[in-house]
Design a protein around this motif. Structure first.
Motif, PDB file in Angstrom:
ATOM      1  N   GLY B 117       0.786  -1.318   0.042  1.00 48.99           N
ATOM      2  CA  GLY B 117       0.008   0.517   0.150  1.00 48.99           C
ATOM      3  C   GLY B 117       0.838   1.423  -0.050  1.00 48.99           C
ATOM      4  N   LYS B 118       1.977   1.103  -0.145  1.00 45.23           N
ATOM      5  CA  LYS B 118       2.650   2.587  -0.558  1.00 45.23           C
ATOM      6  C   LYS B 118       3.556   2.431  -1.654  1.00 45.23           C
ATOM      7  CE  LYS B 118       2.222   3.310   3.898  1.00 45.23           C
ATOM      8  NZ  LYS B 118       2.888   4.064   4.888  1.00 45.23           N
ATOM      9  N   TYR B 119       3.145   3.273  -2.141  1.00 47.94           N
ATOM     10  CA  TYR B 119       3.468   3.580  -3.844  1.00 47.94           C
ATOM     11  C   TYR B 119       4.574   4.618  -4.814  1.00 47.94           C
ATOM     12  CZ  TYR B 119      -1.286   1.121  -3.910  1.00 47.94           C
ATOM     13  OH  TYR B 119      -1.608  -0.006  -3.329  1.00 47.94           O
ATOM     14  N   THR B 120       5.062   4.882  -3.734  1.00 48.65           N
ATOM     15  CA  THR B 120       5.984   5.942  -4.436  1.00 48.65           C
ATOM     16  C   THR B 120       7.428   5.048  -3.562  1.00 48.65           C
ATOM     17  OG1 THR B 120       6.846   7.457  -2.643  1.00 48.65           O
ATOM     18  CG2 THR B 120       4.831   8.145  -4.072  1.00 48.65           C
ATOM     19  N   ALA B 121       9.026   5.417  -4.263  1.00 49.35           N
ATOM     20  CA  ALA B 121       9.893   4.541  -3.626  1.00 49.35           C
ATOM     21  C   ALA B 121      10.051   4.577  -2.241  1.00 49.35           C
ATOM     22  CB  ALA B 121      10.825   4.683  -4.562  1.00 49.35           C
ATOM     23  N   PRO B 122       9.635   5.994  -2.200  1.00 45.27           N
ATOM     24  CA  PRO B 122      10.963   6.776  -0.688  1.00 45.27           C
ATOM     25  C   PRO B 122       9.668   6.540   0.470  1.00 45.27           C
ATOM     26  CG  PRO B 122      10.392   9.236  -2.314  1.00 45.27           C
ATOM     27  CD  PRO B 122       9.416   7.362  -3.056  1.00 45.27           C
ATOM     28  N   GLY B 269      16.224  -2.728 -13.429  1.00 45.53           N
ATOM     29  CA  GLY B 269      15.181  -1.479 -13.784  1.00 45.53           C
ATOM     30  C   GLY B 269      13.814  -1.336 -13.994  1.00 45.53           C
ATOM     31  N   THR B 270      13.168  -2.029 -14.685  1.00 46.64           N
ATOM     32  CA  THR B 270      11.713  -1.543 -14.610  1.00 46.64           C
ATOM     33  C   THR B 270      11.491  -1.370 -13.843  1.00 46.64           C
ATOM     34  OG1 THR B 270      12.374  -2.446 -16.889  1.00 46.64           O
ATOM     35  CG2 THR B 270      10.104  -3.120 -16.160  1.00 46.64           C
ATOM     36  N   CYS B 271      11.634  -3.093 -12.302  1.00 39.87           N
ATOM     37  CA  CYS B 271      10.960  -3.373 -11.477  1.00 39.87           C
ATOM     38  C   CYS B 271      11.313  -2.124 -10.406  1.00 39.87           C
ATOM     39  CB  CYS B 271      11.142  -4.798 -11.297  1.00 39.87           C
ATOM     40  SG  CYS B 271      11.348  -5.776 -12.566  1.00 39.87           S
ATOM     41  N   GLY B 272      12.363  -1.083 -10.731  1.00 36.88           N
ATOM     42  CA  GLY B 272      13.016  -0.412  -9.868  1.00 36.88           C
ATOM     43  C   GLY B 272      12.426   0.745 -10.159  1.00 36.88           C
ATOM     44  N   LEU B 273      11.827   1.334 -11.092  1.00 39.43           N
ATOM     45  CA  LEU B 273      11.092   2.695 -11.673  1.00 39.43           C
ATOM     46  C   LEU B 273      10.156   3.449 -10.565  1.00 39.43           C
ATOM     47  CD1 LEU B 273      11.415   3.501 -15.159  1.00 39.43           C
ATOM     48  CD2 LEU B 273      13.300   3.773 -13.870  1.00 39.43           C
ATOM     49  N   PRO B 274      10.199   3.959  -9.947  1.00 38.66           N
ATOM     50  CA  PRO B 274       9.267   4.638  -9.152  1.00 38.66           C
ATOM     51  C   PRO B 274       8.038   5.382  -9.316  1.00 38.66           C
ATOM     52  CG  PRO B 274      11.443   5.900  -8.253  1.00 38.66           C
ATOM     53  CD  PRO B 274      11.716   5.085 -10.067  1.00 38.66           C
ATOM     54  N   HIS B 275       8.187   5.601 -10.851  1.00 37.06           N
ATOM     55  CA  HIS B 275       7.337   5.614 -11.416  1.00 37.06           C
ATOM     56  C   HIS B 275       5.951   4.473 -12.515  1.00 37.06           C
ATOM     57  CE1 HIS B 275       9.790   5.255 -15.300  1.00 37.06           C
ATOM     58  NE2 HIS B 275       8.453   5.706 -16.497  1.00 37.06           N
ATOM     59  N   VAL B 276       7.114   3.148 -12.446  1.00 35.69           N
ATOM     60  CA  VAL B 276       6.274   2.372 -12.772  1.00 35.69           C
ATOM     61  C   VAL B 276       5.246   1.658 -11.902  1.00 35.69           C
ATOM     62  CG1 VAL B 276       6.630   0.036 -13.349  1.00 35.69           C
ATOM     63  CG2 VAL B 276       7.625   1.523 -14.306  1.00 35.69           C
ATOM     64  N   LEU B 277       6.014   2.111 -11.089  1.00 37.98           N
ATOM     65  CA  LEU B 277       5.500   1.716  -8.427  1.00 37.98           C
ATOM     66  C   LEU B 277       4.047   2.491  -9.154  1.00 37.98           C
ATOM     67  CD1 LEU B 277       6.968  -0.085  -7.071  1.00 37.98           C
ATOM     68  CD2 LEU B 277       7.177   1.541  -5.604  1.00 37.98           C
ATOM     69  N   VAL B 278       3.374   3.038  -9.285  1.00 39.27           N
ATOM     70  CA  VAL B 278       2.449   3.995  -8.986  1.00 39.27           C
ATOM     71  C   VAL B 278       0.682   3.887  -9.734  1.00 39.27           C
ATOM     72  CG1 VAL B 278       1.660   6.769  -9.055  1.00 39.27           C
ATOM     73  CG2 VAL B 278       3.756   6.460  -8.847  1.00 39.27           C
ATOM     74  N   ARG B 279       1.202   3.179 -10.279  1.00 41.77           N
ATOM     75  CA  ARG B 279       0.161   2.811 -11.063  1.00 41.77           C
ATOM     76  C   ARG B 279      -0.126   1.483 -10.109  1.00 41.77           C
ATOM     77  NH1 ARG B 279      -0.643   5.694 -13.677  1.00 41.77           N
ATOM     78  NH2 ARG B 279      -3.480   5.187 -13.525  1.00 41.77           N
ATOM     79  N   PHE B 280       0.536   0.075  -9.500  1.00 43.49           N
ATOM     80  CA  PHE B 280      -0.611  -0.596  -8.237  1.00 43.49           C
ATOM     81  C   PHE B 280      -1.302   0.884  -7.652  1.00 43.49           C
ATOM     82  CE2 PHE B 280       3.179  -2.484 -10.645  1.00 43.49           C
ATOM     83  CZ  PHE B 280       2.338  -3.836 -11.268  1.00 43.49           C
ATOM     84  N   TYR B 281      -1.576   1.689  -7.740  1.00 42.89           N
ATOM     85  CA  TYR B 281      -1.861   2.214  -6.548  1.00 42.89           C
ATOM     86  C   TYR B 281      -3.579   2.154  -6.922  1.00 42.89           C
ATOM     87  CZ  TYR B 281      -3.066   6.184  -3.325  1.00 42.89           C
ATOM     88  OH  TYR B 281      -3.870   6.855  -1.882  1.00 42.89           O
ATOM     89  N   THR B 282      -3.701   1.929  -8.421  1.00 45.14           N
ATOM     90  CA  THR B 282      -5.288   2.856  -9.080  1.00 45.14           C
ATOM     91  C   THR B 282      -5.652   1.468  -8.899  1.00 45.14           C
ATOM     92  OG1 THR B 282      -3.591   2.454 -11.064  1.00 45.14           O
ATOM     93  CG2 THR B 282      -4.453   5.044 -10.124  1.00 45.14           C
ATOM     94  N   VAL B 283      -5.444   0.539  -7.751  1.00 44.22           N
ATOM     95  CA  VAL B 283      -6.613  -0.741  -8.843  1.00 44.22           C
ATOM     96  C   VAL B 283      -7.087  -0.866  -7.631  1.00 44.22           C
ATOM     97  CG1 VAL B 283      -4.885  -1.649 -10.441  1.00 44.22           C
ATOM     98  CG2 VAL B 283      -4.151  -1.879  -8.644  1.00 44.22           C
ATOM     99  N   ASP B 284      -8.123  -2.113  -7.795  1.00 42.30           N
ATOM    100  CA  ASP B 284      -8.930  -2.143  -6.903  1.00 42.30           C
ATOM    101  C   ASP B 284      -8.547  -3.462  -5.849  1.00 42.30           C
ATOM    102  OD1 ASP B 284     -10.153  -2.397  -9.203  1.00 42.30           O
ATOM    103  OD2 ASP B 284     -11.379  -4.455  -8.650  1.00 42.30           O
ATOM    104  N   ASN B 285      -7.803  -4.352  -6.025  1.00 43.61           N
ATOM    105  CA  ASN B 285      -6.948  -5.533  -5.704  1.00 43.61           C
ATOM    106  C   ASN B 285      -5.667  -5.824  -6.429  1.00 43.61           C
ATOM    107  OD1 ASN B 285      -8.134  -7.446  -7.134  1.00 43.61           O
ATOM    108  ND2 ASN B 285     -10.419  -6.737  -6.783  1.00 43.61           N
ATOM    109  N   GLU B 286      -5.496  -6.893  -5.502  1.00 41.64           N
ATOM    110  CA  GLU B 286      -3.835  -7.610  -6.261  1.00 41.64           C
ATOM    111  C   GLU B 286      -4.372  -8.128  -7.041  1.00 41.64           C
ATOM    112  OE1 GLU B 286      -4.643  -8.368  -2.839  1.00 41.64           O
ATOM    113  OE2 GLU B 286      -4.392  -9.996  -2.597  1.00 41.64           O
TER     114      GLU B 286
END
Lengths: 141, 561
Positions: B117-122, B269-286
């Motif tokens: 449930g945290k979507y920014t790298a920091p 690198g794809t798996c570590g990019l901060p702006h890719v991660l954010v996309r999982f914030y907008t979905v309703d479940n895993e």
């Protein structure tokens, strides 16, 4: 309670129903997470899928280019019908295509696992905890 | 020096490209940018609820397209075909690296991240490792990634802008430099507007525009030049034997090792990019997180399977119309970076269609840069300023710091892109090395091994940053060492090339993090429970994080510890 209590310390489950039962009594907050030592039946099943997929992925991703180093003559020959050199096809289309198929396969496998363990993502979850069973097996599923 | 494609030219003027002001293409670029804003505005009006919560009802296909839009920068749209045209089989390492990484992301991180449930790298690093220092390092890394990634985008904007608007003839600046600066300024303006309008919601629309522009260009070019009919993605095979050996012969341009190093670096690198991660914030479940990753990969693959065809058409048209693409002097990297536009022009298509394709390239660059700058500036204003430097910072002060850091990012990027020494895709790949080295190991170990602790993460990330800088300094990237000549140590250049340094540094960071974690204390119970919560197969409520689940449980049964 010790923090890494798990209800399942046997290396493999018995009959499937048994496994599902034990899974439903598992309290994940009391189950140690270590990718090399999955401690619940579900995680064991899941990691089996993950590692299988990952192994195949290594082959689809790095296989064609490695084969080109090992057998340059065969790999640079031309494919029938399509007319690609084999190595070019394997890398440019096999790599991305392989990952796409693997991704769909994995997502389906996960859905089947959910089904096996009676997990339903379609119903909205209102229980804020998301944990239904007590850690000490107070409830039978 | 083993770095890929060392070609460079001082004026940075793509030969053969019809550089002049073109009214219709200019109007198309403006219309495209404007439509992104208008759609954002419509969504904003339609959606009076809290944007984020409402956003979570996005489904598989929509979120998949958003993943695609997020992903498609100038590096995909322009740089990919450029590298294939210039470097042949080596260029395919980018096709492979930038697609296959999504599978790794899917099996190891997507669903678990959704549950955490945290979507920014920091945020993730700070909360998982209970450390403001770790948060700060992740924030600095996010800022650096945004900066490095944006340099490639700026180069793309400058080159394509030159095609559409021509050289304005500003004294002291080349046409490329004027256009690059103009479009970076436009980007910052766009960012200010789209930030207000909630642009995250219009990514589906963005994806559709970009993929249509790219595919229409490809189909039209293939058709007009007589290369292909209905499936150019396969039909370009017929052209391969006619092209020079450099296009398809393996390892003539770069070694096998560099190929693998590049692909590994890009995939992880794809798996570590901060702006890719954010996309999982907008979905309703895993489950949606998983399936939308599958769809996202599909939508990305549409472009990536087409890029080699574009490169083949472009290389052939270039050889016929300008000069042989390979050999001496060959095609310059500036021409290659606009090969998508150039091919469309050389096949004799009308200028509005060429303009449409070019507009897609600029739009991709502007939209991605805007996203990167938002992530970079929030890392500075939220994670470093408000969380560490000034904990009582008012909302206003945070906003001022955020805006200042966007300007700082813009100025830094413009300075670095003034005379870029590598093609778009190579510039962007430095950011991937950084993400794969510093962030991916933290995400992976953080989610899959609860024993990973603060000390391990801190040592690991600092090691990663240093390891990333070594090859950068060695090769003098961005002219930082010896005026761009770098240290020039051969062993490092061969085995740890900046373009794929993660192949060496990522495993080292894993080892350092694991060893240090084992030598120091267990992380606190609550932290370990958060990790455990990420792996439970049971559904959790939409707006809940693992942290909240654990906190609630701890309140219920305080005796648990």
């Amino acid at each position: 309670m010790s923090d890494n209590t798990s209800h399942d310390t046997r290396p493999d489950g018995g009959v499937p129903g048994d496994v599902v039962n034990r899974e439903q009594q598992t309290d994940y907050l009391q189950t140690e997470i270590n990718i090399l030592k999955p401690s619940t039946p579900y995680m064991r099943d899941h990691l089996k899928v993950i590692w299988t997929g990952f192994t195949v992925w290594i082959f689809t991703t790095f296989g064609p280019v490695t084969a080109t180093v090992l057998a340059p003559d065969i790999m640079t020959s031309t494919m029938p019908v399509l007319g690609f050199p084999w190595h070019y096809f394997g890398i440019a289309i096999g790599g991305p295509g392989g990952s796409l198929l693997l991704a769909a396969w994995y997502a389906r496998k996960r859905d089947q696992l959910d089904e096996k363990y009676g997990i339903d993502h379609s119903a909205p979850v209102t229980d804020p905890g998301g944990q239904t069973t007590a850690a000490d097996g107070g409830e039978e599923a | 020096m083993a770095a890929a494609v060392p070609l460079q030219e001082s004026a940075l003027l793509p030969e053969g490209l019809n550089v002049s002001f073109k009214l219709l293409p200019a109007a198309i670029v403006s219309a495209m940018m404007l439509s992104f804003l208008v759609i954002g505005f419509i969504y904003k009006v339609a959606d009076t609820d809290d944007m984020w919560v409402a956003g979570r009802s996005i489904g598989n296909i929509e979120n998949g397209m958003a993943i695609g839009a997020n992903w498609m920068s100038a590096a995909s749209y322009l740089g990919m075909a450029a590298l294939i045209a210039l470097s042949g089989v080596y260029g395919l390492a980018f096709v492979v690296g930038w697609t296959t990484g999504y599978f790794v992301l899917l099996i190891f991180l997507a669903a678990q991240m959704r549950r955490f449930g945290k979507y920014t790298a920091p945020d993730f690093v700070g909360d998982r490792f209970n450390s403001d220092s770790a948060r700060a390092i992740a924030a600095i890394t996010t800022f650096l990634i945004g900066f490095v990634y944006a340099i490639g985008q700026a180069r793309g904007m400058g080159l394509v802008g030159l095609y559409i608007f021509g050289d304005p003839g500003i004294p002291g600046l080349s046409g490329y430099q004027s256009m690059m600066i103009l479009f970076m300024v436009i980007t910052i303006g766009y960012l200010a507007l789209s930030g207000m309008l909630g642009a995250t919601k219009n990514m589906v629309f963005q994806y559709l525009i970009l993929i249509i522009a790219f595919l229409v260009g490809l189909y039209a070019t293939g058709w007009a030049a007589g290369y292909s009919t209905i499936l150019p993605q396969l039909e370009y095979a017929q052209l391969i034997s006619a092209l020079s050996a450099e296009f398809s012969e393996p390892f003539v341009n770069e070694s096998y090792y560099l190929w693998i190093a590049t692909a590994v670096s890009l995939a992880f690198g794809t798996c570590g990019l901060p702006h890719v991660l954010v996309r999982f914030y907008t979905v309703d479940n895993e489950r949606t997180a998983r399936w939308s990753t599958v769809w996202g990969l599909f939508f990305i693959a549409l472009l990536y399977l087409s890029a080699p065809a574009y490169a083949a058409f472009g290389t052939d048209l270039y050889s016929q119309n300008i000069r042989p693409a390979f050999g001496d002097p060959g095609m310059t990297s500036a021409a290659a970076d606009v090969i998508v536009v150039l091919a469309t022009q050389l096949s004799g298509l009308p200028s509005w269609l060429v303009g449409f394709v070019a507009a897609g390239g600029i739009a991709a660059a502007v939209a991605t840069t805007a996203g990167l700058f938002i992530a970079g500036s929030s890392a500075i204003s939220h994670d470093i300023y408000a969380n560490i430097i000034n904990e009582d910072a008012s909302q206003r002060k945070q906003m001022i710091v955020g805006r200042l850091s966007i300007v700082a990012l813009g100025v830094l990027t413009m300075a670095a892109a003034f005379d870029p020494q590598a093609p778009i895709a190579a510039l962007v790949s430095y950011a991937f090395s950084l993400a794969a080295t510093v962030l991916f190991p933290m995400f992976f170990l953080g989610l899959w091994w609860e024993r990973t602790n603060r000390q391990g993460a801190l040592t690991g990330m600092i090691t990663g940053l240093i390891l990333w800088l070594i090859p950068m300094a060695n090769e003098g990237a961005f002219g930082i060492v010896n005026g761009g000549a770098g240290l020039g140590i051969d062993v490092i250049a061969t085995w740890m090339p900046a373009i794929g340094s993660a192949i060496v540094s990522m495993p080292l960071v894993f080892v350092v993090t694991i060893v240090v974690s084992l030598m120091t204390d267990n992380p606190p119970q609550e932290t370990r429970q958060m990790v455990r919560q990420c792996h439970s197969p049971r559904p959790m409520a939409q707006d809940r994080t693992a942290e909240e689940v654990v906190a609630r449980r701890t309140d219920d049964s305080p005796a648990d510890d």
